[in-house]
Design a protein around this motif. Structure first.
Motif, PDB file in Angstrom:
ATOM      1  N   VAL A  25      -7.952  25.400  38.057  1.00 61.05           N
ATOM      2  CA  VAL A  25      -7.331  24.359  38.880  1.00 61.05           C
ATOM      3  C   VAL A  25      -8.237  23.133  38.931  1.00 61.05           C
ATOM      4  CG1 VAL A  25      -6.457  23.767  41.174  1.00 61.05           C
ATOM      5  CG2 VAL A  25      -6.155  26.092  40.283  1.00 61.05           C
ATOM      6  N   VAL A  26      -7.676  21.999  38.579  1.00 59.23           N
ATOM      7  CA  VAL A  26      -8.365  20.711  38.698  1.00 59.23           C
ATOM      8  C   VAL A  26      -7.661  19.946  39.803  1.00 59.23           C
ATOM      9  CG1 VAL A  26      -8.962  18.545  37.547  1.00 59.23           C
ATOM     10  CG2 VAL A  26      -8.934  20.678  36.238  1.00 59.23           C
ATOM     11  N   THR A  27      -8.437  19.404  40.739  1.00 58.77           N
ATOM     12  CA  THR A  27      -7.815  18.663  41.830  1.00 58.77           C
ATOM     13  C   THR A  27      -8.118  17.179  41.714  1.00 58.77           C
ATOM     14  OG1 THR A  27      -9.697  18.825  43.358  1.00 58.77           O
ATOM     15  CG2 THR A  27      -8.096  20.639  43.370  1.00 58.77           C
ATOM     16  N   GLY A  28      -7.108  16.389  42.049  1.00 56.70           N
ATOM     17  CA  GLY A  28      -7.346  14.976  42.254  1.00 56.70           C
ATOM     18  C   GLY A  28      -8.144  14.811  43.532  1.00 56.70           C
ATOM     19  N   LEU A  29      -8.801  13.664  43.656  1.00 57.70           N
ATOM     20  CA  LEU A  29      -9.618  13.496  44.846  1.00 57.70           C
ATOM     21  C   LEU A  29      -8.764  13.299  46.089  1.00 57.70           C
ATOM     22  CD1 LEU A  29     -11.125   9.963  45.047  1.00 57.70           C
ATOM     23  CD2 LEU A  29      -9.503  10.578  43.297  1.00 57.70           C
ATOM     24  N   GLY A  30      -9.377  13.503  47.230  1.00 54.61           N
ATOM     25  CA  GLY A  30      -8.677  13.308  48.484  1.00 54.61           C
ATOM     26  C   GLY A  30      -7.820  14.493  48.877  1.00 54.61           C
ATOM     27  N   SER A  31      -6.607  14.190  49.325  1.00 50.83           N
ATOM     28  CA  SER A  31      -5.744  15.199  49.940  1.00 50.83           C
ATOM     29  C   SER A  31      -5.458  16.388  49.040  1.00 50.83           C
ATOM     30  CB  SER A  31      -4.434  14.556  50.392  1.00 50.83           C
ATOM     31  OG  SER A  31      -4.694  13.603  51.400  1.00 50.83           O
ATOM     32  N   MET A  44     -12.989  28.952  40.210  1.00 51.20           N
ATOM     33  CA  MET A  44     -12.246  28.282  39.140  1.00 51.20           C
ATOM     34  C   MET A  44     -11.475  27.062  39.644  1.00 51.20           C
ATOM     35  SD  MET A  44     -11.012  31.270  36.584  1.00 51.20           S
ATOM     36  CE  MET A  44     -12.201  32.328  35.781  1.00 51.20           C
ATOM     37  N   ASN A  45     -11.913  26.523  40.787  1.00 56.30           N
ATOM     38  CA  ASN A  45     -11.409  25.232  41.265  1.00 56.30           C
ATOM     39  C   ASN A  45     -12.414  24.168  40.853  1.00 56.30           C
ATOM     40  OD1 ASN A  45      -9.327  26.558  42.553  1.00 56.30           O
ATOM     41  ND2 ASN A  45     -10.138  26.257  44.615  1.00 56.30           N
ATOM     42  N   TYR A  46     -11.936  23.146  40.177  1.00 54.60           N
ATOM     43  CA  TYR A  46     -12.788  22.017  39.804  1.00 54.60           C
ATOM     44  C   TYR A  46     -12.341  20.825  40.634  1.00 54.60           C
ATOM     45  CZ  TYR A  46     -15.899  19.256  36.953  1.00 54.60           C
ATOM     46  OH  TYR A  46     -16.930  18.449  36.535  1.00 54.60           O
ATOM     47  N   TYR A  47     -13.072  20.596  41.722  1.00 56.54           N
ATOM     48  CA  TYR A  47     -12.753  19.513  42.644  1.00 56.54           C
ATOM     49  C   TYR A  47     -13.358  18.212  42.117  1.00 56.54           C
ATOM     50  CZ  TYR A  47     -12.274  23.550  45.804  1.00 56.54           C
ATOM     51  OH  TYR A  47     -11.937  24.748  46.380  1.00 56.54           O
ATOM     52  N   LEU A  48     -12.539  17.195  42.001  1.00 62.03           N
ATOM     53  CA  LEU A  48     -13.064  15.901  41.573  1.00 62.03           C
ATOM     54  C   LEU A  48     -13.399  15.048  42.794  1.00 62.03           C
ATOM     55  CD1 LEU A  48     -10.777  14.915  38.564  1.00 62.03           C
ATOM     56  CD2 LEU A  48     -13.072  15.881  38.523  1.00 62.03           C
ATOM     57  N   TRP A  49     -14.546  14.439  42.751  1.00 58.61           N
ATOM     58  CA  TRP A  49     -14.971  13.482  43.772  1.00 58.61           C
ATOM     59  C   TRP A  49     -15.247  12.167  43.064  1.00 58.61           C
ATOM     60  CZ3 TRP A  49     -14.522  14.434  48.773  1.00 58.61           C
ATOM     61  CH2 TRP A  49     -14.535  15.763  49.230  1.00 58.61           C
ATOM     62  N   ASP A  68      -6.442  30.158  26.253  1.00 58.18           N
ATOM     63  CA  ASP A  68      -5.970  31.462  26.715  1.00 58.18           C
ATOM     64  C   ASP A  68      -5.789  31.522  28.227  1.00 58.18           C
ATOM     65  OD1 ASP A  68      -8.718  31.218  27.150  1.00 58.18           O
ATOM     66  OD2 ASP A  68      -9.056  33.380  27.004  1.00 58.18           O
ATOM     67  N   LYS A  69      -5.966  30.370  28.901  1.00 55.10           N
ATOM     68  CA  LYS A  69      -5.827  30.325  30.357  1.00 55.10           C
ATOM     69  C   LYS A  69      -4.822  29.246  30.742  1.00 55.10           C
ATOM     70  CE  LYS A  69     -10.425  31.988  31.601  1.00 55.10           C
ATOM     71  NZ  LYS A  69     -10.704  32.550  30.321  1.00 55.10           N
ATOM     72  N   SER A  70      -4.172  29.455  31.876  1.00 57.49           N
ATOM     73  CA  SER A  70      -3.315  28.422  32.445  1.00 57.49           C
ATOM     74  C   SER A  70      -4.187  27.406  33.169  1.00 57.49           C
ATOM     75  CB  SER A  70      -2.326  29.031  33.441  1.00 57.49           C
ATOM     76  OG  SER A  70      -1.449  29.915  32.796  1.00 57.49           O
ATOM     77  N   VAL A  71      -3.879  26.134  32.970  1.00 57.32           N
ATOM     78  CA  VAL A  71      -4.586  25.043  33.636  1.00 57.32           C
ATOM     79  C   VAL A  71      -3.580  24.302  34.508  1.00 57.32           C
ATOM     80  CG1 VAL A  71      -5.902  22.911  33.332  1.00 57.32           C
ATOM     81  CG2 VAL A  71      -6.214  24.818  31.720  1.00 57.32           C
ATOM     82  N   PHE A 186     -18.145  26.394  38.148  1.00 59.41           N
ATOM     83  CA  PHE A 186     -16.974  26.443  37.279  1.00 59.41           C
ATOM     84  C   PHE A 186     -17.371  26.943  35.887  1.00 59.41           C
ATOM     85  CE2 PHE A 186     -13.545  24.525  34.720  1.00 59.41           C
ATOM     86  CZ  PHE A 186     -12.430  24.906  35.465  1.00 59.41           C
ATOM     87  N   ARG A 187     -18.463  26.403  35.336  1.00 62.05           N
ATOM     88  CA  ARG A 187     -18.934  26.846  34.010  1.00 62.05           C
ATOM     89  C   ARG A 187     -19.275  28.334  34.023  1.00 62.05           C
ATOM     90  NH1 ARG A 187     -20.600  23.667  29.987  1.00 62.05           N
ATOM     91  NH2 ARG A 187     -22.289  25.108  29.507  1.00 62.05           N
ATOM     92  N   GLU A 188     -19.950  28.789  35.069  1.00 59.85           N
ATOM     93  CA  GLU A 188     -20.320  30.197  35.171  1.00 59.85           C
ATOM     94  C   GLU A 188     -19.065  31.078  35.227  1.00 59.85           C
ATOM     95  OE1 GLU A 188     -23.180  33.152  37.804  1.00 59.85           O
ATOM     96  OE2 GLU A 188     -22.793  31.115  38.517  1.00 59.85           O
ATOM     97  N   ALA A 189     -18.036  30.632  35.949  1.00 63.55           N
ATOM     98  CA  ALA A 189     -16.787  31.394  36.035  1.00 63.55           C
ATOM     99  C   ALA A 189     -16.109  31.515  34.665  1.00 63.55           C
ATOM    100  CB  ALA A 189     -15.841  30.742  37.043  1.00 63.55           C
TER     101      ALA A 189
END
Length: 195
Positions: A25-31, A44-49, A68-71, A186-189
Motif C-alpha cells: 500500500v502506497v499512501t498519498g500524503l495527508g488524509s 507493507m504500508n509506504y506512507y509518503l510525506w 507477484d504482489k498486488s499494489v 518496507f524494504r525489510e518486509a
C-alpha cells in the motif's frame, strides 16, 4: 450531474484493506495516510510525506518490480490532480497488479477544504478511462468497495477507482514521520536490506 452517495472515508479504507495479506500500500500524503494508519499500521504500508503528486508514480514503480504482489495506491483527489500526467504513463505501462483508489471528497483537505476540480465536474475515473485504463470504477457503496477489494487481490487489470467520500475531517491518526524508518521497514518486509 446527479447527486452521488458519499461514503465514510475511514470505513471505506478499512473495508478496502480488510484481509490484506501481502498487499503493498502506497499512501498519498495527508488524509489518505491518516485513513490507512487508522485502519492499522503495517510494515507493507509506504506512507509518503512531503511528496505531493507522487503516490501514483511510486505505486507504478512498485507494481513493475513486484509483479507477484498486488499494489494499491490510496490517495486523495487533490494529489491525483497534481499527478495528472502520471495517468498517461501508468496507462501505457498498464501493470495488471496496480490499483489506484482515489478518495474523492471534492475538496483540498490539507489546505483548508477549498473545492477541488472534482467538485467542479472533473471526473477522475473518466480521465483514467480516456487514458485507456482497462478498468475504471466509481465507488459509492460499501458493496462496491468490497468488489474493488476483490479486483485488487485478483491482479487481473490496471484499475483506477474513484471512491466518493464525505467532505469531513476526522481526527488525524498520524503514521510514522521518519522517512528512513518507513523506507527500511518496507524494504525489510519485501526481503531487502536496509539502505
Amino acid at each position: 450531474m446527479g447527486e452521488v452517495t458519499a461514503l465514510d472515508r475511514r470505513a471505506a479504507v478499512a473495508a478496502l484493506l480488510e484481509g490484506r495479506k501481502d498487499l503493498l500500500v502506497v499512501t498519498g500524503l495527508g488524509s489518505a495516510s491518516y485513513d490507512v494508519m487508522a485502519a492499522g499500521d503495517h510494515a507493507m504500508n509506504y506512507y509518503l510525506w512531503a511528496a505531493m503528486g507522487s503516490a501514483m508514480t511510486v505505486g507504478l514503480g512498485l507494481a513493475m518490480t513486484q509483479t507477484d504482489k498486488s499494489v494499491l495506491v490510496i490517495t486523495g483527489d487533490g494529489e491525483a490532480l497534481m499527478g495528472f500526467g502520471a495517468l498517461a504513463t501508468i496507462a501505457v505501462k498498464a501493470p495488471r497488479n496496480l490499483t489506484i483508489a482515489v478518495l474523492d471528497n471534492g475538496h483540498f483537505g490539507e489546505t483548508g477544504m477549498q473545492e477541488s476540480h472534482s467538485a467542479r465536474g472533473i471526473e477522475l475515473d473518466r480521465v483514467a478511462e480516456a487514458c485507456t485504463f482497462p478498468r475504471t470504477l466509481r465507488v459509492t457503496t460499501m458493496d462496491q468497495v468490497e468488489t474493488l477489494r476483490t479486483h485488487v487481490a485478483a491482479r487481473d487489470a490496471l484499475t483506477l477507482a474513484t471512491i466518493k467520500i464525505r467532505a469531513d475531517n476526522p481526527p488525524r491518526v498520524l503514521p510514522p514521520r521518519d522517512g528512513p524508518y518507513i523506507k527500511n521497514r518496507f524494504r525489510e518486509a519485501l526481503g531487502f536490506s536496509p539502505i
